[in-house]
Design a protein around this motif. Structure first.
Motif, PDB file in Angstrom:
ATOM      1  N   TYR A  52    -170.152  49.540  47.810  1.00 17.05           N
ATOM      2  CA  TYR A  52    -169.316  49.144  48.947  1.00 17.05           C
ATOM      3  C   TYR A  52    -167.841  49.029  48.563  1.00 17.05           C
ATOM      4  O   TYR A  52    -166.963  49.421  49.330  1.00 17.05           O
ATOM      5  CB  TYR A  52    -169.827  47.844  49.572  1.00 17.05           C
ATOM      6  N   PHE A  53    -167.556  48.514  47.375  1.00 17.60           N
ATOM      7  CA  PHE A  53    -166.157  48.431  46.950  1.00 17.60           C
ATOM      8  C   PHE A  53    -165.550  49.825  46.796  1.00 17.60           C
ATOM      9  O   PHE A  53    -164.400  50.054  47.162  1.00 17.60           O
ATOM     10  CB  PHE A  53    -166.026  47.638  45.648  1.00 17.60           C
ATOM     11  N   THR A  54    -166.339  50.760  46.296  1.00 16.95           N
ATOM     12  CA  THR A  54    -165.875  52.145  46.168  1.00 16.95           C
ATOM     13  C   THR A  54    -165.608  52.743  47.547  1.00 16.95           C
ATOM     14  O   THR A  54    -164.615  53.444  47.747  1.00 16.95           O
ATOM     15  CB  THR A  54    -166.909  52.987  45.399  1.00 16.95           C
ATOM     16  N   SER A  55    -166.477  52.431  48.506  1.00 18.59           N
ATOM     17  CA  SER A  55    -166.273  52.969  49.858  1.00 18.59           C
ATOM     18  C   SER A  55    -164.985  52.420  50.476  1.00 18.59           C
ATOM     19  O   SER A  55    -164.300  53.129  51.217  1.00 18.59           O
ATOM     20  CB  SER A  55    -167.487  52.694  50.750  1.00 18.59           C
ATOM     21  N   VAL A  56    -164.638  51.172  50.153  1.00 20.10           N
ATOM     22  CA  VAL A  56    -163.369  50.611  50.648  1.00 20.10           C
ATOM     23  C   VAL A  56    -162.205  51.447  50.118  1.00 20.10           C
ATOM     24  O   VAL A  56    -161.304  51.833  50.873  1.00 20.10           O
ATOM     25  CB  VAL A  56    -163.191  49.129  50.234  1.00 20.10           C
ATOM     26  N   LEU A  57    -162.238  51.746  48.829  1.00 18.50           N
ATOM     27  CA  LEU A  57    -161.153  52.539  48.237  1.00 18.50           C
ATOM     28  C   LEU A  57    -161.076  53.924  48.862  1.00 18.50           C
ATOM     29  O   LEU A  57    -159.981  54.434  49.130  1.00 18.50           O
ATOM     30  CB  LEU A  57    -161.343  52.638  46.725  1.00 18.50           C
ATOM     31  N   GLU A  58    -162.224  54.528  49.113  1.00 17.18           N
ATOM     32  CA  GLU A  58    -162.247  55.847  49.741  1.00 17.18           C
ATOM     33  C   GLU A  58    -161.670  55.795  51.156  1.00 17.18           C
ATOM     34  O   GLU A  58    -160.921  56.686  51.566  1.00 17.18           O
ATOM     35  CB  GLU A  58    -163.668  56.404  49.762  1.00 17.18           C
ATOM     36  N   LEU A  59    -162.013  54.754  51.895  1.00 17.13           N
ATOM     37  CA  LEU A  59    -161.493  54.610  53.255  1.00 17.13           C
ATOM     38  C   LEU A  59    -159.990  54.351  53.256  1.00 17.13           C
ATOM     39  O   LEU A  59    -159.268  54.844  54.132  1.00 17.13           O
ATOM     40  CB  LEU A  59    -162.244  53.497  53.995  1.00 17.13           C
ATOM     41  N   VAL A  60    -159.509  53.596  52.280  1.00 14.64           N
ATOM     42  CA  VAL A  60    -158.067  53.359  52.165  1.00 14.64           C
ATOM     43  C   VAL A  60    -157.351  54.669  51.853  1.00 14.64           C
ATOM     44  O   VAL A  60    -156.328  54.992  52.460  1.00 14.64           O
ATOM     45  CB  VAL A  60    -157.762  52.278  51.100  1.00 14.64           C
ATOM     46  N   ASP A  61    -157.899  55.432  50.908  1.00 14.03           N
ATOM     47  CA  ASP A  61    -157.299  56.732  50.577  1.00 14.03           C
ATOM     48  C   ASP A  61    -157.254  57.637  51.801  1.00 14.03           C
ATOM     49  O   ASP A  61    -156.256  58.319  52.048  1.00 14.03           O
ATOM     50  CB  ASP A  61    -158.081  57.426  49.457  1.00 14.03           C
ATOM     51  N   LYS A  62    -158.324  57.639  52.580  1.00 14.25           N
ATOM     52  CA  LYS A  62    -158.373  58.458  53.793  1.00 14.25           C
ATOM     53  C   LYS A  62    -157.297  58.011  54.784  1.00 14.25           C
ATOM     54  O   LYS A  62    -156.608  58.841  55.374  1.00 14.25           O
ATOM     55  CB  LYS A  62    -159.759  58.355  54.433  1.00 14.25           C
ATOM     56  N   ALA A  63    -157.150  56.706  54.964  1.00 15.82           N
ATOM     57  CA  ALA A  63    -156.147  56.181  55.892  1.00 15.82           C
ATOM     58  C   ALA A  63    -154.739  56.539  55.436  1.00 15.82           C
ATOM     59  O   ALA A  63    -153.882  56.901  56.256  1.00 15.82           O
ATOM     60  CB  ALA A  63    -156.294  54.668  56.036  1.00 15.82           C
ATOM     61  N   ILE A  64    -154.490  56.480  54.144  1.00 15.15           N
ATOM     62  CA  ILE A  64    -153.173  56.845  53.608  1.00 15.15           C
ATOM     63  C   ILE A  64    -152.889  58.317  53.874  1.00 15.15           C
ATOM     64  O   ILE A  64    -151.802  58.683  54.321  1.00 15.15           O
ATOM     65  CB  ILE A  64    -153.081  56.514  52.098  1.00 15.15           C
ATOM     66  N   LYS A  65    -153.883  59.156  53.616  1.00 10.76           N
ATOM     67  CA  LYS A  65    -153.705  60.594  53.844  1.00 10.76           C
ATOM     68  C   LYS A  65    -153.451  60.875  55.323  1.00 10.76           C
ATOM     69  O   LYS A  65    -152.555  61.648  55.665  1.00 10.76           O
ATOM     70  CB  LYS A  65    -154.930  61.372  53.376  1.00 10.76           C
ATOM     71  N   GLU A  66    -154.225  60.231  56.198  1.00  8.81           N
ATOM     72  CA  GLU A  66    -154.034  60.446  57.633  1.00  8.81           C
ATOM     73  C   GLU A  66    -152.649  59.979  58.070  1.00  8.81           C
ATOM     74  O   GLU A  66    -152.015  60.612  58.910  1.00  8.81           O
ATOM     75  CB  GLU A  66    -155.122  59.732  58.428  1.00  8.81           C
ATOM     76  N   ASN A  67    -152.189  58.883  57.484  1.00 12.94           N
ATOM     77  CA  ASN A  67    -150.853  58.375  57.816  1.00 12.94           C
ATOM     78  C   ASN A  67    -149.773  59.354  57.362  1.00 12.94           C
ATOM     79  O   ASN A  67    -148.827  59.614  58.082  1.00 12.94           O
ATOM     80  CB  ASN A  67    -150.637  56.996  57.199  1.00 12.94           C
ATOM     81  N   LYS A  68    -149.938  59.909  56.153  1.00  9.43           N
ATOM     82  CA  LYS A  68    -148.978  60.886  55.653  1.00  9.43           C
ATOM     83  C   LYS A  68    -148.975  62.128  56.530  1.00  9.43           C
ATOM     84  O   LYS A  68    -147.920  62.684  56.830  1.00  9.43           O
ATOM     85  CB  LYS A  68    -149.294  61.259  54.199  1.00  9.43           C
ATOM     86  N   ASP A  69    -150.170  62.583  56.936  1.00  8.97           N
ATOM     87  CA  ASP A  69    -150.267  63.758  57.798  1.00  8.97           C
ATOM     88  C   ASP A  69    -149.569  63.499  59.126  1.00  8.97           C
ATOM     89  O   ASP A  69    -148.845  64.349  59.641  1.00  8.97           O
ATOM     90  CB  ASP A  69    -151.724  64.148  58.029  1.00  8.97           C
ATOM     91  N   ALA A  70    -149.773  62.315  59.697  1.00  4.09           N
ATOM     92  CA  ALA A  70    -149.149  61.970  60.975  1.00  4.09           C
ATOM     93  C   ALA A  70    -147.627  61.883  60.819  1.00  4.09           C
ATOM     94  O   ALA A  70    -146.876  62.353  61.680  1.00  4.09           O
ATOM     95  CB  ALA A  70    -149.722  60.666  61.512  1.00  4.09           C
ATOM     96  N   THR A  71    -147.188  61.312  59.723  1.00  2.00           N
ATOM     97  CA  THR A  71    -145.746  61.187  59.470  1.00  2.00           C
ATOM     98  C   THR A  71    -145.118  62.572  59.320  1.00  2.00           C
ATOM     99  O   THR A  71    -144.033  62.830  59.844  1.00  2.00           O
ATOM    100  CB  THR A  71    -145.495  60.334  58.206  1.00  2.00           C
ATOM    101  N   ALA A  72    -145.811  63.471  58.627  1.00  2.00           N
ATOM    102  CA  ALA A  72    -145.286  64.818  58.435  1.00  2.00           C
ATOM    103  C   ALA A  72    -145.157  65.560  59.763  1.00  2.00           C
ATOM    104  O   ALA A  72    -144.223  66.359  59.962  1.00  2.00           O
ATOM    105  CB  ALA A  72    -146.189  65.590  57.488  1.00  2.00           C
ATOM    106  N   MET A  73    -146.045  65.280  60.694  1.00  6.10           N
ATOM    107  CA  MET A  73    -146.000  65.928  61.996  1.00  6.10           C
ATOM    108  C   MET A  73    -144.784  65.461  62.800  1.00  6.10           C
ATOM    109  O   MET A  73    -144.221  66.212  63.588  1.00  6.10           O
ATOM    110  CB  MET A  73    -147.283  65.656  62.770  1.00  6.10           C
ATOM    111  N   ILE A  74    -144.374  64.226  62.588  1.00 11.67           N
ATOM    112  CA  ILE A  74    -143.247  63.651  63.323  1.00 11.67           C
ATOM    113  C   ILE A  74    -141.926  64.177  62.790  1.00 11.67           C
ATOM    114  O   ILE A  74    -140.987  64.413  63.530  1.00 11.67           O
ATOM    115  CB  ILE A  74    -143.300  62.103  63.260  1.00 11.67           C
ATOM    116  N   GLU A  75    -141.863  64.367  61.491  1.00 13.51           N
ATOM    117  CA  GLU A  75    -140.596  64.769  60.849  1.00 13.51           C
ATOM    118  C   GLU A  75    -140.219  66.186  61.153  1.00 13.51           C
ATOM    119  O   GLU A  75    -140.832  67.034  61.572  1.00 13.51           O
ATOM    120  CB  GLU A  75    -140.686  64.567  59.331  1.00 13.51           C
TER     121      GLU A  75
END
Length: 75
Positions: A52-75
């Motif tokens: 479960y702790f590993t899954s938290v890290l994976e979900l955080v990494d996914k959220a960071i990537k999605e945030n970067k992708d969204a930010t790149a779309m705005i710029e």
């Protein structure tokens, strides 16, 4: 949430039940994954806690990537 309250009161059965319910409804809820990891840690089940702790890290990494992708779309 309620799961954390029950865990702090050492009622791990109810804590797990509430956390599992959250995960059924919201499978990517990082707080619920973290809570499940803490419950398993309290039970002494290190392998499940680690999962479960590993899954938290994976979900955080996914959220960071999605945030970067969204930010790149705005710029």
């Amino acid at each position: 949430g309620l799961s954390r309250v029950y865990r702090r009161n050492k009622d791990l059965v109810k804590a797990k039940s509430y956390a599992e319910d959250v995960l059924r409804r919201f499978p990517e809820d990082r707080s619920a994954h973290l809570e499940m990891g803490n419950i398993y840690l309290d039970e002494g089940n290190l392998e499940e806690a680690r999962r479960y702790f590993t899954s938290v890290l994976e979900l955080v990494d996914k959220a960071i990537k999605e945030n970067k992708d969204a930010t790149a779309m705005i710029e």
